[in-house]
Enzyme design. Structure first.
Site, short mmCIF file in Angstrom:
data_model
loop_
_atom_site.label_atom_id
_atom_site.label_comp_id
_atom_site.label_asym_id
_atom_site.label_seq_id
_atom_site.Cartn_x
_atom_site.Cartn_y
_atom_site.Cartn_z
N HIS A 221 -6.76 8.30 -6.53
CA HIS A 221 -7.94 7.45 -6.61
C HIS A 221 -9.17 8.29 -6.31
CE1 HIS A 221 -6.40 7.33 -2.48
NE2 HIS A 221 -7.65 7.24 -2.10
N HIS B 26 -13.08 7.99 -4.87
CA HIS B 26 -14.08 7.18 -4.18
C HIS B 26 -15.44 7.42 -4.83
CE1 HIS B 26 -11.67 6.57 -0.35
NE2 HIS B 26 -11.05 7.64 -0.84
P1 AMP Z 1 -7.90 7.74 0.98
O1 AMP Z 1 -8.11 7.93 2.45
O2 AMP Z 1 -8.67 8.69 0.12
O3 AMP Z 1 -6.42 7.71 0.63
O4 AMP Z 1 -8.51 6.34 0.65
C1 AMP Z 1 -7.83 5.13 0.71
C2 AMP Z 1 -8.88 4.06 0.69
O5 AMP Z 1 -8.28 2.86 0.24
C3 AMP Z 1 -9.50 3.76 2.05
O6 AMP Z 1 -10.92 3.92 1.95
C4 AMP Z 1 -9.12 2.30 2.32
O7 AMP Z 1 -10.16 1.58 2.95
C5 AMP Z 1 -8.85 1.77 0.93
N1 AMP Z 1 -7.88 0.70 0.82
C6 AMP Z 1 -6.63 0.66 1.33
N2 AMP Z 1 -6.01 -0.47 0.97
C7 AMP Z 1 -6.88 -1.16 0.19
C8 AMP Z 1 -6.83 -2.41 -0.50
N3 AMP Z 1 -5.74 -3.19 -0.46
N4 AMP Z 1 -7.91 -2.78 -1.21
C9 AMP Z 1 -9.02 -2.02 -1.24
N5 AMP Z 1 -9.13 -0.82 -0.62
C10 AMP Z 1 -8.08 -0.41 0.09
#
Ligand code: AMP
Ligand code: ZN
Length: 138
Positions: free
Chosen positions: A101, A103
């Site tokens: 993903h 950001h």
């Molecule tokens: P990373 O640390 O780059 O793996 O980012 C994961 C991101 O996903 C974090 O910013 C979380 O806040 C976000 N996240 C986790 N679960 C969900 C969800 N169900 N819906 C939306 N965002 C999520």
């Protein structure tokens, strides 16, 4: 190419609802549940890749243009002054969800600092040695 145990596969493919701001054949873009700033978005490929190294070139090649489109909308819509594009690979790099993903984090003048680091120091010899090690691994 989906992983039945992956929450982002479920969200990307519409099995779990999320605040979606964009969707096409390959991607869903949602708002992060724990936003760093107002409008913090996540670009999720519909196919499962653990990280950027696993992604095929076609998917990877579409990520930056899509991040630019989303970032431009953040400046036009919620009035962001700029945005960060961040992509974490590996837990030591801050990755917590192991489905690729990106950001896209809107930034507002006067907002708190995020995505920063303290610059270190390296001399020319050290840089040359490190460059050689990485080049040999390509
Ligand atoms: P990373 O640390 O780059 O793996 O980012 C994961 C991101 O996903 C974090 O910013 C979380 O806040 C976000 N996240 C986790 N679960 C969900 C969800 N169900 N819906 C939306 N965002 C999520
Ligand atoms: Zn997945």
């Amino acid at each position: 190419m989906r992983d039945d145990n992956c929450i982002f596969c479920k969200i990307a493919n519409g099995d779990i609802p999320a605040a979606t701001i964009y969707e096409d054949e390959d991607f869903r873009v949602i708002l992060d549940l724990g936003p760093a700033t107002k409008g913090h978005a996540l670009i999720l490929p519909k196919n499962h890749f653990k990280d950027i190294c696993e992604a095929d070139a076609e998917t990877a090649g579409k990520l930056f243009p899509l991040a630019a489109k989303i970032g431009a909308a953040m400046m036009k819509g919620p009035g962001a002054d700029g945005f960060n594009v961040v992509q974490n690979n590996g837990s030591c790099a801050g990755q917590t969800v192991f489905h690729l993903h990106v950001h896209v984090i809107p930034r507002y003048e006067g907002g708190t600092e995020i995505v920063t680091w303290k610059p270190g120091k390296a001399d020319a010899e050290e840089l040359a040695r490190t460059a050689r090690i990485i080049k040999e691994a390509l």
